[in-house]
Design an enzyme around this catalytic site. Structure first.
Site, mmCIF file in Angstrom:
data_model
loop_
_atom_site.group_PDB
_atom_site.id
_atom_site.type_symbol
_atom_site.label_atom_id
_atom_site.label_comp_id
_atom_site.label_asym_id
_atom_site.label_seq_id
_atom_site.Cartn_x
_atom_site.Cartn_y
_atom_site.Cartn_z
ATOM 1 C CB CYS A 121 -0.933 -0.007 1.208
ATOM 2 S SG CYS A 121 -2.042 1.418 1.291
ATOM 3 C CB CYS A 218 -6.913 -0.711 6.623
ATOM 4 S SG CYS A 218 -6.552 -0.807 4.854
#
Length: 382
Positions: A121, A218
């Site tokens: 990410c 997440c």
């Protein structure tokens, strides 16, 4: 005749101009760390622009406090911007995030690897697309709430571990390129503890001052990776055999996604004299391979996709004597890194490590120092 040119003293972000003329984009997750960065810079008079990424469908995570970038976090980031008086934007990166992070996470797990999606990410979304957006906004730099330090060196900006070893996030930032590092700023890296960050949040009156840290990946706010992968790749739950290192069948398993390298409990093959551990996952054969604890130890590690942050080219010498981390929770250990090309290497650990797993990162550090020299991805080799 014109007088001598007046130069402004260098500000805290390293630019020779007043803070009000220095635009900084702050990547805001809605947590206390990035909120403090934005508030501090705004209070210092910088031209702050807050940006929050919507990375996934957060409907199921709205009330979940343990995940970043969920709906409640977007709300928290927006509130900080309102309180401190700077603009804030939410960018929809769901498609990019799914294609570059979530899909690879699922495929890596299915291939028997242990992926680290937070690194991907940072590499493929935050420090690539978001950083490009910051440049489009005519920002002088982009600041994040990561606990890592950027220091000036002979060859340009260098990456160093955070002052607080308990908060250091260098393992997750090894793919940061030199070009990105020149543009990035990490205002929290010098702090000695998280308590200092929370004290700054209180000083600025931020509602997120007591907000808990995110614990899970997440997009898996409940920590149940297997359920997510089964949803994305239904074939992943296919049962198969548990075998020893000689191929003898010891039992049945309920899908390789439910197992990790080094796992001992929950194998369902009791009654043996010596404990057995998962030493390999073979997704193609749908096999979980188990063996004794010593089978988990590794000395030679093949590494690829290397990002090098040294002053000389990576392949300019036959070997580098560095320290390496093969898990985020382990300290750096002495190693010899032997380049095979500009982006591949063989890493020899001076002391064998347990549980070295394909899909994890191998991060390079100055032996006995704080500088990060980049790193790469562990794989099985040829």
């Amino acid at each position: 005749m014109n007088g001598p040119l007046m130069t402004h003293p260098v500000n805290s972000l390293g630019f020779a101009k007043p803070p009000k003329d220095t635009r900084v984009v702050v990547a805001m997750s809605g947590g206390v760390d990035s909120s403090v960065v934005a508030a501090e810079l705004a209070a210092e008079g910088y031209d702050v622009v807050g940006v929050t990424l919507q990375l996934y469908d957060h409907g199921a995570a709205l009330a979940k406090k343990g995940a970043c970038c969920a709906g409640i976090d977007i709300h928290d980031a927006r509130r900080v911007a309102e309180e401190m008086g700077f603009p804030h934007y939410v960018l929809d990166y769901e498609n990019i995030f799914k294609e570059t992070v979530i899909d690879e996470f699922a495929d890596s797990y299915l291939a028997g690897a242990t992926p680290v999606p937070c690194i991907r990410c940072n590499e493929r979304v935050k420090f690539k697309d978001l950083l490009a957006t910051a440049r489009d906004l005519d920002a002088d730099c982009m600041a994040t709430g990561h606990y890592i330090q950027r220091k000036g060196g002979v060859g340009g900006a260098e990456l160093h571990m955070a002052a607080d070893p308990m908060r250091d996030q260098s393992y997750f930032l090894f793919p940061t390129t030199q070009e990105q590092l020149d543009f990035l700023r990490f205002p929290l890296g010098h702090l000695e503890s998280k308590a200092e960050t929370r004290a700054l949040a209180v000083k600025h009156g931020l509602a997120v001052a007591d907000k808990p840290d995110s614990q899970d990946i997440c997009f898996v706010p409940d920590g149940n990776y297997a359920a997510l992968i089964e949803k994305l790749r239904p074939e992943a739950a296919s049962p198969g055999k548990i075998v020893d290192m000689d191929g003898n069948v010891l039992g049945e398993h309920r899908g390789v996604i439910h197992y990790t390298i080094g796992q001992r409990r929950g194998l369902g093959i009791g009654g043996l004299e010596d404990p057995l551990y998962v030493v390999r996952l073979d997704a193609d054969k749908r096999e979980v391979v188990v063996g004794p604890k010593e089978a988990l130890t590794t000395r030679i590690i093949p590494v690829r996709e290397i990002n090098w942050l040294g002053d000389a080219p990576f392949d300019s010498q036959d070997e580098w004597h560095l320290a390496v981390k093969v898990r985020s929770t382990r300290p750096p250990r002495a190693a010899i890194v032997r380049p095979l090309s500009a982006t591949t290497a063989e890493v020899e650990l001076l002391e064998p490590e347990e549980g070295v797993s394909p899909g994890q990162a191998c991060v390079f550090y100055e032996d006995g120092g704080s500088r990060i020299f980049g790193g790469g991805w562990i794989w099985r080799g040829d």
